[in-house]
Scaffold this active site. Structure first.
Site, mmCIF file in Angstrom:
data_model
loop_
_atom_site.group_PDB
_atom_site.id
_atom_site.type_symbol
_atom_site.label_atom_id
_atom_site.label_comp_id
_atom_site.label_asym_id
_atom_site.label_seq_id
_atom_site.Cartn_x
_atom_site.Cartn_y
_atom_site.Cartn_z
ATOM 1 C CG ASP A 118 -0.332 0.064 2.519
ATOM 2 O OD1 ASP A 118 0.366 1.045 2.779
ATOM 3 O OD2 ASP A 118 -0.525 -0.863 3.331
ATOM 4 C CE LYS A 119 0.054 8.511 -1.521
ATOM 5 N NZ LYS A 119 -1.002 9.531 -1.777
#
Length: 234
Positions: free
Chosen positions: A104-105
């Site tokens: 994820d980011k």
């Protein structure tokens, strides 16, 4: 694929040796895009190469690289409306590759990228119980009971996470080894017990380790790593 000499092209495609290819060319048995090939002809994968009228299928080089993803980079398909920096745009690799799975980011660390769809699918299949290891830091100290409960399975996303292995590395940090990859799994597991993840870094996927690879850089998987990976995938 970059342009290569016709004899190398035929050799890498498994037709014959380079010397044998030269003989075939001299005998007029090789064509490129419908025209007779000649010694020293240069071709690429988009060209139609035939030997005795039979189409030669090029061998596409398998690519597998390890990338140390920085925070803020997204692994989803590029969206022209998004201001996020996409992993493919960030790396700007000279050939077409795609991420094997996601981070994820706000997470960082090891992610593999490849052009081999079959290999990618085998690595990502949850039923194969492939290990992935992470370093995690949370917002407050935890006790041993927290580690125990995390390892036994946590109810998130309408399921119970698989049993996993945890090891304390500090008052607010631990290592965790998972064999599944639910969406934001570690963050959700910690949130269930009232903890917020401050830092999440993947350091290993199966036998491939992040090591001292600098953030924002990538390296080719070694032959030894690739061989061990294939053995684990069988």
């Amino acid at each position: 694929m970059e342009a290569v000499r016709i004899n190398k092209y035929l050799s890498e495609a498994g037709v014959c040796s380079r010397r044998g290819a030269d003989r075939l060319i001299e005998e007029g048995r090789v064509s490129v895009n419908g025209n007779h090939a000649f010694l020293g002809s240069v071709v690429k994968n988009s060209d139609e190469v035939r030997v005795d009228g039979n189409l030669v299928t090029p061998v596409i080089k398998k690519i597998l690289i390890a990338f140390n993803k920085p925070r803020g980079i997204v692994c989803t398909t590029a969206d022209p409306k998004s201001k996020d920096v996409n992993i493919i745009e960030y790396i700007n690799y000279p050939e077409r590759i795609f991420p094997v799975g996601r981070l994820d980011k706000e997470s960082e660390g090891l992610i593999l990228l490849s052009n081999d769809g079959d290999l990618s699918n085998k690595i990502m299949k949850a039923r194969n119980f492939h290990e992935k290891e992470y370093e995690v830091e949370v917002d407050k100290p935890f006790d041993d009971e927290f580690l125990k409960k995390m390892s036994e399975g946590v109810p998130i996303l309408d399921t119970i996470t698989r049993k996993c292995t945890l090891k304390r590395t500090g008052k607010t940090s631990f290592n965790i080894i998972l064999t599944q990859g639910l969406n934001r799994q570690i963050r959700r597991m910690c949130e269930y017990f009232g903890y917020k993840v401050l830092k999440l870094k993947r350091i290993r996927i199966m036998n491939i380790k992040l090591g001292n690879l600098k953030s924002g850089t990538y390296r080719n998987i070694t032959d030894k790593e690739y061989e061990e990976l294939i053995k684990e995938l069988r």
